[in-house]
Design an enzyme around this catalytic site. Structure first.
Site, PDB file in Angstrom:
ATOM      1  N   CYS A  76       0.830  -1.119  -0.002  1.00 47.52           N
ATOM      2  CA  CYS A  76      -0.147  -0.065   0.050  1.00 47.52           C
ATOM      3  C   CYS A  76       0.857   1.302  -0.039  1.00 47.52           C
ATOM      4  O   CYS A  76       1.877   1.394  -1.056  1.00 47.52           O
ATOM      5  CB  CYS A  76      -1.005   0.002   1.103  1.00 47.52           C
ATOM      6  SG  CYS A  76      -2.193   1.094   0.991  1.00 47.52           S
ATOM      7  N   HIS A 178      -4.176  -4.918  -0.318  1.00 44.95           N
ATOM      8  CA  HIS A 178      -3.650  -5.472   0.926  1.00 44.95           C
ATOM      9  C   HIS A 178      -3.721  -6.914   0.819  1.00 44.95           C
ATOM     10  O   HIS A 178      -4.717  -7.341   1.201  1.00 44.95           O
ATOM     11  CB  HIS A 178      -4.770  -4.584   2.068  1.00 44.95           C
ATOM     12  CG  HIS A 178      -4.375  -3.461   2.598  1.00 44.95           C
ATOM     13  ND1 HIS A 178      -3.494  -2.940   3.568  1.00 44.95           N
ATOM     14  CD2 HIS A 178      -4.988  -2.373   2.036  1.00 44.95           C
ATOM     15  CE1 HIS A 178      -3.338  -1.788   3.376  1.00 44.95           C
ATOM     16  NE2 HIS A 178      -4.038  -1.238   2.632  1.00 44.95           N
ATOM     17  N   GLU A 180      -2.978  -9.092   3.253  1.00 46.77           N
ATOM     18  CA  GLU A 180      -3.466  -9.388   4.437  1.00 46.77           C
ATOM     19  C   GLU A 180      -5.059  -9.529   4.472  1.00 46.77           C
ATOM     20  O   GLU A 180      -5.480  -9.851   5.490  1.00 46.77           O
ATOM     21  CB  GLU A 180      -2.709  -8.635   5.722  1.00 46.77           C
ATOM     22  CG  GLU A 180      -3.251  -7.256   5.751  1.00 46.77           C
ATOM     23  CD  GLU A 180      -2.537  -6.164   4.863  1.00 46.77           C
ATOM     24  OE1 GLU A 180      -1.952  -6.506   3.957  1.00 46.77           O
ATOM     25  OE2 GLU A 180      -2.778  -4.935   5.408  1.00 46.77           O
TER      26      GLU A 180
END
Lengths: 196, 251
Positions: A76, A178, A180
């Site tokens: 990011c 992202h 994650e």
């Protein structure tokens, strides 16, 4: 083992949680010497790119980061830091990948921030996207994007304008989404990075 | 293309989910982590947890719950309820929440929106608005629709956007609980008014209601609680229908 550059730009709980779920070992990097403890490096980051760059500069780790030749992944804002410049605060950045970070203009009545799941089209044979279908969905949250450039863009996304979802310059990689928070596709990408 | 998001909303009390949830293979319907995991496996794009008893004393329980969810779940989630100060939001961010939603605290102190956006970025700040239609217009309501304000809904949402809200979660109190479909007229109006994402809430009764809200209003996301918890709408089937109806959706 993965080293996470700890420079105070945003919360990394979700990232470390994802690495834990995947059984990938990691540690925090606070000093130049600690870079040598890890085979892979992640530069996380949320928030304002200019502020993040300032915080990273304050750590004194910038020259070391630029000299790294092991795999580095910016996530990011961490990815945006790899570029030369951001329109966010008109900030000079690391200039590891010679691209610019620009603001989404309200073209085609698109909403800003670009928030949600969008398709990522990756170049074939890209090791980061090994086992991930081109066109798979990843989770994005950002108001600034890195321009598309066929020399460095290894995966793109379309949001009224085609932009870099993932970039690479030698051992430096960056992803705008992202991983994650991107379900299975994101977890596969993190595993691929760990296996580079 | 950016896909439309399907968001189950879970009510939380003292760190436990409330309201009946009857997934067959659920061991503990009150465990927010297990529920969140189930929903994410079914294809939910995002989750909202509404802490219905949030007080400063109970805050610690919520933080532990947020951490547990962030450890286990690989999709984004929002926490709402009782957030009235920067430090409340910061604790949630550090525990792994992707966004926070604020409602009555922002009505009482609109500057809170500016402060949160400045501290954490607009993408972190969801403004939840409960609205009711009155003969003279649409008005913001507080406490689950029980307290009327004199603030016009459209005006408030526009102001919130300018102050730095990154997303609007609009609940129609006229539609909430009726299972008669979303308030598509108001949602279209609000969605056209702002250039930040809008989440539709209140009134979902069938999968067709989701088709309608996306086709008629172009909102970014649709949220529901009981129809998902009671298994009346199954997310995989809902998403298959949306796909068939040519709505961009993540499968």
């Amino acid at each position: 083992m993965i080293g996470i550059v700890n420079y105070g730009a945003g919360n990394i709980f979700s990232l470390t949680a994802a690495l834990d779920r995947l059984g990938l070992r990691y540690g925090m990097i606070n000093s130049e010497a600690e870079f040598d403890l890890y085979e892979k490096i992640i530069i996380p980051g949320v928030g304002h790119a200019g502020t993040a760059m300032q915080k990273l500069s304050d750590t004194g780790l910038v020259p070391k980061i630029k000299s790294l030749n092991k795999p580095v992944l910016g996530i990011c804002v961490g990815m945006q830091l790899l570029t030369e410049f951001s329109e966010e605060g008109n900030s000079q950045l690391l200039d590891i990948v010679p691209l610019k970070t620009l603001r989404f203009r309200e073209l085609e009545s698109k909403k800003v921030p670009h928030m949600g799941w969008n398709r990522v089209y990756s170049n074939s044979g890209q090791p980061l996207f090994n086992g991930i279908a081109s066109g798979a969905y990843f989770y994005f949250v950002h108001s600034y994007f890195i321009e598309f450039n066929p020399n460095f863009t290894v995966a793109y996304c379309d949001y009224g304008i085609k932009f870099s979802a993932a970039i690479q310059n030698n051992n430096f990689y960056g992803v705008q989404f992202h991983p994650e928070k991107s379900g299975e596709a994101g977890e596969t990408l993190l595993k691929n990075f760990a296996n580079l | 293309m950016l896909s439309k998001r399907i968001i189950p909303c879970l009510d939380v009390k003292d760190g436990r989910t409330v309201k009946g949830v009857n997934f067959v293979d659920l061991r503990d319907a009150g465990d927010p982590v297990e529920l969140a995991w189930q929903y994410s496996n079914q294809g939910a794009d995002e989750l909202v947890f509404l802490d219905i008893t949030a007080t400063h004393e109970k805050r610690k329980t919520t933080i532990e719950m947020v951490k547990a969810v962030a450890r286990q779940v690989n999709i984004p989630f929002t926490i709402g309820g009782g957030i009235s100060e920067i430090k409340d939001a910061e604790a949630l961010l550090n525990a792994g929440a992707d966004k926070i939603s604020i409602n009555s605290a922002a009505v009482r102190n609109p500057q809170l929106i500016n402060d949160l956006a400045k501290a954490f970025g607009v993408q972190f700040v969801v403004l939840a608005v409960d609205t009711k239609h009155l003969p003279i217009g649409d008005f913001v309501h507080l406490n689950g629709g029980r307290i009327a304000t004199e603030i016009e809904t459209q005006k408030w949402i526009k102001e919130a956007e300018q102050r730095g809200a990154g997303e609007i979660l609009l609940t129609s109190m006229d539609k909430d609980g009726t299972k008669s479909g979303f308030d598509n007229v108001l949602l279209k109006q609000i969605n056209d008014l702002v250039s930040i994402p809008v989440i539709a809430s209140g009134g979902a009764g069938s999968s067709e209601d989701f088709v309608d809200v996306f086709k008629l209003t172009d909102v970014d996301a649709a949220l529901a609680a009981s129809v998902f918890h009671y298994g009346e709408i199954l997310i995989p089937e809902l998403k298959a229908l949306l796909k068939k109806e040519q709505i961009e959706i993540r499968l």
